[in-house]
Motif scaffolding. Structure first.
Motif, short mmCIF file in Angstrom:
data_model
loop_
_atom_site.label_atom_id
_atom_site.label_comp_id
_atom_site.label_asym_id
_atom_site.label_seq_id
_atom_site.Cartn_x
_atom_site.Cartn_y
_atom_site.Cartn_z
N ALA A 47 32.85 40.44 33.26
CA ALA A 47 32.18 39.10 32.62
C ALA A 47 33.96 37.91 32.08
CB ALA A 47 32.21 39.60 31.13
N VAL A 48 34.64 38.53 32.41
CA VAL A 48 36.09 38.05 32.58
C VAL A 48 36.63 36.95 33.30
CG1 VAL A 48 38.74 38.33 31.92
CG2 VAL A 48 37.65 39.45 30.51
N LEU A 49 36.11 37.37 34.64
CA LEU A 49 36.49 37.17 35.82
C LEU A 49 35.43 36.55 35.56
CD1 LEU A 49 37.43 40.43 37.74
CD2 LEU A 49 39.14 38.54 37.22
N ILE A 50 34.54 36.23 35.79
CA ILE A 50 32.82 34.89 36.14
C ILE A 50 33.44 34.18 34.67
CG2 ILE A 50 30.87 34.74 35.32
CD1 ILE A 50 30.63 37.74 35.85
N PHE A 51 33.71 33.97 33.97
CA PHE A 51 33.98 32.98 33.84
C PHE A 51 35.62 32.36 33.42
CE2 PHE A 51 31.04 34.97 30.25
CZ PHE A 51 29.91 33.75 30.36
N ALA A 52 36.52 33.13 34.25
CA ALA A 52 37.78 32.56 34.76
C ALA A 52 37.61 31.51 36.10
CB ALA A 52 38.39 33.77 35.14
N GLY A 53 36.22 32.42 36.26
CA GLY A 53 35.52 31.20 37.62
C GLY A 53 35.21 30.36 37.19
N VAL A 54 33.78 29.93 36.70
CA VAL A 54 33.54 29.28 36.00
C VAL A 54 34.47 27.99 35.12
CG1 VAL A 54 32.11 28.67 34.48
CG2 VAL A 54 31.63 30.81 35.42
N GLY A 55 35.40 29.03 35.23
CA GLY A 55 36.87 28.40 34.08
C GLY A 55 37.62 27.00 34.73
N GLY A 56 37.14 27.48 37.03
CA GLY A 56 38.57 27.06 37.82
C GLY A 56 39.09 27.46 37.98
N ILE A 57 39.78 28.88 37.95
CA ILE A 57 40.91 29.28 37.91
C ILE A 57 40.23 30.19 39.92
CG2 ILE A 57 42.09 32.05 37.69
CD1 ILE A 57 41.91 29.71 35.64
N GLY A 58 39.50 30.00 39.90
CA GLY A 58 39.19 30.84 41.56
C GLY A 58 39.87 29.16 42.60
N ALA A 59 40.08 27.93 41.79
CA ALA A 59 40.90 26.98 42.72
C ALA A 59 41.93 27.62 42.96
CB ALA A 59 40.72 25.65 42.01
N LEU A 60 42.65 28.31 41.48
CA LEU A 60 44.10 28.11 41.41
C LEU A 60 44.25 30.01 42.61
CD1 LEU A 60 44.89 28.26 37.83
CD2 LEU A 60 45.42 26.79 40.16
N VAL A 61 43.52 30.86 42.91
CA VAL A 61 43.35 31.51 43.65
C VAL A 61 43.58 31.04 45.02
CG1 VAL A 61 42.00 33.69 44.20
CG2 VAL A 61 42.40 33.18 41.76
N GLN A 62 42.73 30.35 45.59
CA GLN A 62 42.87 29.75 46.93
C GLN A 62 44.00 29.11 47.64
OE1 GLN A 62 39.44 27.59 46.04
NE2 GLN A 62 38.04 28.46 48.21
N GLU A 63 44.89 28.87 46.27
CA GLU A 63 46.36 28.52 46.38
C GLU A 63 47.36 29.37 46.16
OE1 GLU A 63 46.53 25.76 47.91
OE2 GLU A 63 44.08 25.07 47.69
N ALA A 64 46.91 30.58 46.48
CA ALA A 64 48.42 31.48 46.09
C ALA A 64 47.43 33.10 47.15
CB ALA A 64 47.59 32.46 44.97
N PRO A 65 47.91 32.68 48.41
CA PRO A 65 47.87 33.52 49.61
C PRO A 65 47.96 34.99 48.86
CG PRO A 65 48.47 32.02 50.70
CD PRO A 65 47.70 31.28 48.64
N ALA A 66 49.01 34.80 49.01
CA ALA A 66 50.50 35.39 48.75
C ALA A 66 49.83 36.75 47.35
CB ALA A 66 52.15 35.43 48.45
#
Length: 201
Positions: A47-66
């Protein structure tokens, strides 16, 4: 209700596939060892990860490949260690508890394993933050949150089903030989997942 059902179906399709987390929940369910805490850890984490993704955190993850690369290698090492422990249990079935009795694992050790299998798996970030997050944000400003609720609901349904539903297999797993087969399969699965993570394939 369409975003809710879309989120429910998308999430269920991702988590039903057998993986390290599902295999661990299933094993704990068969052993009847700390099932409720394990289920709560898994569905809360999702639930925490899903709502983080809904909130737009996924875009930040894509920018942090390291960061994703570090998680990948740590996760691969953990899965390899878990595979070795499962292989040792399979080779020593006499040390396994009979089904229907609580095992000798402490709640802390079991929960640490559940947390590690969830949060050290880079695929969970790609599935929840990136994939589900992208699908959610395609639903519009109001629809994305209903999508997230539906996705979280699928997780909240799935983990209790496999955790508590595994008790129906207690008769079959009353024999040490059955535990040998299960742990052998778990060891093979964890080793395969470790190789996949390490090679990035």
């Amino acid at each position: 209700m369409t975003p809710f059902l879309t989120g429910f179906g998308a999430s269920l399709g991702l988590i039903v596939a057998i993986g390290a987390q599902n295999a661990f929940v299933l094993r704990q369910g068969i052993k009847r060892e700390w099932v409720l805490p394990v289920v709560l850890v898994c569905l809360t984490s999702d639930a925490v990860l899903i709502f983080a993704g809904v909130g737009g955190i996924g875009a930040l993850v894509q920018e942090a490949p390291a960061a994703v690369a570090v998680i990948r290698w740590v996760g691969a090492a953990f899965l390899l260690a878990y595979a070795l422990f499962a292989a040792r249990r399979a080779l020593r079935p006499g040390t396994l508890e009979a089904a229907g009795t609580r095992g000798n694992g402490t709640m802390l050790s079991v929960l640490v394993t559940a947390v590690a299998l969830t949060w050290l798996n880079p695929h969970v970030y790609l599935d929840t933050l990136v994939l589900l997050g992208s699908l959610a944000n395609a639903q519009g400003e109001s629809g994305r949150w209903w999508f997230g609720i539906g996705a979280a609901a699928a997780s909240a349904l799935w983990f209790p089903v496999i955790g508590f539903g595994a008790r129906g297999l207690s008769g079959f797993f009353a024999r040490p030989a059955s535990w040998r087969v299960l742990d052998g399969c778990v060891a093979a699965l964890m080793l395969t997942l470790a190789v996949v993570l390490a090679t990035g394939s």
